[in-house]
Design an enzyme around this catalytic site. Sequence first.
Site, mmCIF file in Angstrom:
data_model
loop_
_atom_site.group_PDB
_atom_site.id
_atom_site.type_symbol
_atom_site.label_atom_id
_atom_site.label_comp_id
_atom_site.label_asym_id
_atom_site.label_seq_id
_atom_site.Cartn_x
_atom_site.Cartn_y
_atom_site.Cartn_z
ATOM 1 N N GLY A 1 0.993 -1.220 0.132
ATOM 2 C CA GLY A 1 0.318 -0.018 0.051
ATOM 3 C C GLY A 1 1.004 1.220 -0.001
ATOM 4 O O GLY A 1 0.613 2.499 0.183
ATOM 5 N N ALA A 2 2.051 0.820 -0.689
ATOM 6 C CA ALA A 2 2.870 2.539 -0.621
ATOM 7 C C ALA A 2 2.584 3.500 -2.095
ATOM 8 O O ALA A 2 3.017 4.162 -1.793
ATOM 9 C CB ALA A 2 4.364 1.877 -1.121
ATOM 10 N N ARG B 1 0.228 5.121 -1.960
ATOM 11 C CA ARG B 1 -0.441 6.750 -1.038
ATOM 12 C C ARG B 1 -0.379 6.553 0.091
ATOM 13 O O ARG B 1 -0.326 5.641 1.214
ATOM 14 C CB ARG B 1 -2.036 6.747 -2.230
ATOM 15 C CG ARG B 1 -2.298 6.768 -3.052
ATOM 16 C CD ARG B 1 -3.705 6.318 -3.849
ATOM 17 N NE ARG B 1 -3.991 5.579 -3.902
ATOM 18 C CZ ARG B 1 -5.592 4.900 -3.237
ATOM 19 N NH1 ARG B 1 -5.601 6.393 -2.285
ATOM 20 N NH2 ARG B 1 -5.795 3.569 -3.164
ATOM 21 N N ASP C 1 -2.082 -7.477 -6.386
ATOM 22 C CA ASP C 1 -3.238 -7.548 -5.936
ATOM 23 C C ASP C 1 -3.668 -7.811 -4.242
ATOM 24 O O ASP C 1 -3.138 -9.738 -4.460
ATOM 25 C CB ASP C 1 -4.328 -7.568 -6.791
ATOM 26 C CG ASP C 1 -6.579 -7.947 -5.586
ATOM 27 O OD1 ASP C 1 -6.136 -7.094 -4.686
ATOM 28 O OD2 ASP C 1 -6.505 -7.467 -6.448
ATOM 29 N N SER D 1 -5.484 -0.601 13.395
ATOM 30 C CA SER D 1 -5.906 0.564 13.145
ATOM 31 C C SER D 1 -7.188 0.596 14.957
ATOM 32 O O SER D 1 -6.835 -0.352 16.353
ATOM 33 C CB SER D 1 -7.409 0.425 12.257
ATOM 34 O OG SER D 1 -8.241 1.506 13.030
ATOM 35 N N TYR E 1 -14.437 -4.294 8.810
ATOM 36 C CA TYR E 1 -12.509 -3.866 8.510
ATOM 37 C C TYR E 1 -12.385 -3.730 10.567
ATOM 38 O O TYR E 1 -11.080 -4.097 10.859
ATOM 39 C CB TYR E 1 -12.856 -2.070 8.892
ATOM 40 C CG TYR E 1 -11.503 -1.232 8.746
ATOM 41 C CD1 TYR E 1 -10.754 -1.152 7.635
ATOM 42 C CD2 TYR E 1 -11.544 -0.577 10.206
ATOM 43 C CE1 TYR E 1 -9.965 -0.284 7.742
ATOM 44 C CE2 TYR E 1 -10.630 0.348 9.976
ATOM 45 C CZ TYR E 1 -9.499 0.418 8.797
ATOM 46 O OH TYR E 1 -8.343 0.981 8.490
ATOM 47 N N ALA F 1 -13.241 -6.419 12.875
ATOM 48 C CA ALA F 1 -12.148 -7.992 12.965
ATOM 49 C C ALA F 1 -11.474 -8.142 11.952
ATOM 50 O O ALA F 1 -10.521 -8.125 13.039
ATOM 51 C CB ALA F 1 -13.837 -8.492 12.052
ATOM 52 N N LYS G 1 -8.806 -5.281 11.578
ATOM 53 C CA LYS G 1 -7.998 -4.819 12.362
ATOM 54 C C LYS G 1 -7.520 -5.928 13.517
ATOM 55 O O LYS G 1 -6.151 -5.690 14.212
ATOM 56 C CB LYS G 1 -8.276 -3.772 12.232
ATOM 57 C CG LYS G 1 -8.573 -2.959 11.284
ATOM 58 C CD LYS G 1 -7.086 -3.269 10.232
ATOM 59 C CE LYS G 1 -6.690 -1.701 9.212
ATOM 60 N NZ LYS G 1 -5.151 -2.263 8.311
ATOM 61 N N ILE H 1 -6.201 9.553 10.267
ATOM 62 C CA ILE H 1 -5.066 10.429 9.765
ATOM 63 C C ILE H 1 -5.264 10.561 8.642
ATOM 64 O O ILE H 1 -6.441 9.589 8.208
ATOM 65 C CB ILE H 1 -3.868 9.052 9.429
ATOM 66 C CG1 ILE H 1 -3.680 8.403 10.869
ATOM 67 C CG2 ILE H 1 -2.881 9.569 8.449
ATOM 68 C CD1 ILE H 1 -3.157 8.805 11.999
HETATM 69 P P1 NAP Z 1 -5.199 4.840 1.287
HETATM 70 O O1 NAP Z 1 -5.081 6.412 1.298
HETATM 71 O O2 NAP Z 1 -6.458 4.688 0.768
HETATM 72 O O3 NAP Z 1 -4.089 4.168 -0.097
HETATM 73 C C1 NAP Z 1 -4.228 2.348 0.459
HETATM 74 C C2 NAP Z 1 -2.899 1.964 0.136
HETATM 75 O O4 NAP Z 1 -3.253 0.738 -0.380
HETATM 76 C C3 NAP Z 1 -2.957 2.094 -1.572
HETATM 77 O O5 NAP Z 1 -2.214 2.651 -2.211
HETATM 78 C C4 NAP Z 1 -3.595 1.083 -2.699
HETATM 79 O O6 NAP Z 1 -3.226 0.799 -3.570
HETATM 80 C C5 NAP Z 1 -3.366 0.074 -1.950
HETATM 81 N N1 NAP Z 1 -3.928 -1.009 -1.600
HETATM 82 C C6 NAP Z 1 -5.430 -1.357 -1.593
HETATM 83 N N2 NAP Z 1 -6.127 -2.536 -1.950
HETATM 84 C C7 NAP Z 1 -5.116 -3.098 -1.957
HETATM 85 C C8 NAP Z 1 -4.776 -4.520 -2.929
HETATM 86 N N3 NAP Z 1 -5.843 -4.576 -2.934
HETATM 87 N N4 NAP Z 1 -3.020 -4.553 -3.176
HETATM 88 C C9 NAP Z 1 -2.823 -3.901 -3.257
HETATM 89 N N5 NAP Z 1 -2.468 -2.469 -2.788
HETATM 90 C C10 NAP Z 1 -3.659 -2.332 -1.643
HETATM 91 O O7 NAP Z 1 -5.182 4.034 2.997
HETATM 92 P P2 NAP Z 1 -4.330 5.020 4.537
HETATM 93 O O8 NAP Z 1 -5.534 5.554 4.809
HETATM 94 O O9 NAP Z 1 -3.043 5.417 3.991
HETATM 95 O O10 NAP Z 1 -4.359 3.566 5.533
HETATM 96 C C11 NAP Z 1 -3.092 3.229 4.974
HETATM 97 C C12 NAP Z 1 -2.935 2.011 5.774
HETATM 98 O O11 NAP Z 1 -3.702 2.336 7.664
HETATM 99 C C13 NAP Z 1 -4.547 0.524 5.708
HETATM 100 O O12 NAP Z 1 -4.880 -1.115 6.342
HETATM 101 C C14 NAP Z 1 -5.425 1.535 6.607
HETATM 102 O O13 NAP Z 1 -6.462 0.919 7.188
HETATM 103 C C15 NAP Z 1 -4.897 1.889 7.935
HETATM 104 N N6 NAP Z 1 -4.917 3.191 8.673
HETATM 105 C C16 NAP Z 1 -5.690 3.941 8.029
HETATM 106 C C17 NAP Z 1 -6.268 4.972 8.907
HETATM 107 C C18 NAP Z 1 -6.780 6.543 9.013
HETATM 108 O O14 NAP Z 1 -7.161 7.576 9.373
HETATM 109 N N7 NAP Z 1 -6.319 6.834 7.134
HETATM 110 C C19 NAP Z 1 -6.661 4.935 10.183
HETATM 111 C C20 NAP Z 1 -5.969 3.579 11.011
HETATM 112 C C21 NAP Z 1 -5.937 2.649 9.575
HETATM 113 P P3 NAP Z 1 -2.985 1.624 -4.674
HETATM 114 O O15 NAP Z 1 -2.527 3.302 -4.523
HETATM 115 O O16 NAP Z 1 -2.790 1.256 -6.564
HETATM 116 O O17 NAP Z 1 -4.324 1.847 -5.435
#
Ligand code: NAP
Length: 249
Positions: free
Chosen positions: A15-16, A18, A65, A144, A157, A159, A161, A190
């Site tokens: 998930g690098a 974005r 994926d 999370s 989600y 479950a 995490k 975040i």
């Molecule tokens: P984000 O901005 O939506 O970015 C998600 C990243 O995951 C993207 O690079 C995406 O790929 C990749 N991804 C999604 N599905 C995928 C798949 N099937 N195969 C490969 N890559 C996949 O999310 P984020 O907010 O940075 O969150 C990152 C992590 O932190 C997640 O696990 C999320 O649950 C956790 N988290 C986030 C928050 C928050 O407030 N943001 C809070 C708690 C936990 P593409 O770029 O190719 O689409």
Amino acid sequence: MNEETVKSKIAVVTGAGRGIGRGIAEALARDGFHVICVSKSESSCGAAADAIRQAGGQADALPVDVSAGDQIRNACEQLLEKHECIDVLVNNAGITRDNLLFRMGEDDWDSVINTNLTSCFHWIKALGRPMTRKRWGRIVNIASVVGISGNAGQANYSAAKAGMIGLTKSLAREFAARSVTVNAIAPGFIDTDMTSELDERVKEGALGAIPLKRFGQVSDIAEMASFLCSDKASYITGQVFTVDGGMVM
Ligand code: NAP
């Protein structure tokens, strides 16, 4: 200094492309790791790897994926042919498919569990063995706060995490004798694409529950990950670090 001494450690960050994952990839590259940027779309992980190289770091892009176990296994075979051992694995790729339970389809349950939790099983199973042989490794799972507290509308989600937290603690015990540490970070709210989609009322409600009165930045999580992947954190394993402005105490 011979070539072996100067060879960088290798870090895989899922998930690098974005958000949090990209921030972690950039922080690890700054720390001297050669970073493999994994994301679903080639353009996204490609842009992340390009940006790291332009800033003087080492990075490759690897579109995978992570909801498909066979794609992860193939990617790991490819990586281990090239690199022998991956030193750091950050399981960060994740999605949400929110709904109240009675409106949640089985497909939304399955896709969240597969992408967020089962993916970690596949990555760790494939990359953990060479780490344990090398007797040095760092695994960081991005969970999370809702994996600790639960959240209405996020049963799938939460479950997934909570599952990542159980996985973290069990594998910390399995791998400890080989100096491979396994920890989790539980971010609060975040500022990323994932949260920008939320309704303004939901955001206001969330802000009200954060004692530090601001949403977290990607760098808040990236710096914790950077620390956990460093030698400074060698005596820390099986822990869950909430980085949430004080939301869950
Ligand atoms: P984000 O901005 O939506 O970015 C998600 C990243 O995951 C993207 O690079 C995406 O790929 C990749 N991804 C999604 N599905 C995928 C798949 N099937 N195969 C490969 N890559 C996949 O999310 P984020 O907010 O940075 O969150 C990152 C992590 O932190 C997640 O696990 C999320 O649950 C956790 N988290 C986030 C928050 C928050 O407030 N943001 C809070 C708690 C936990 P593409 O770029 O190719 O689409």
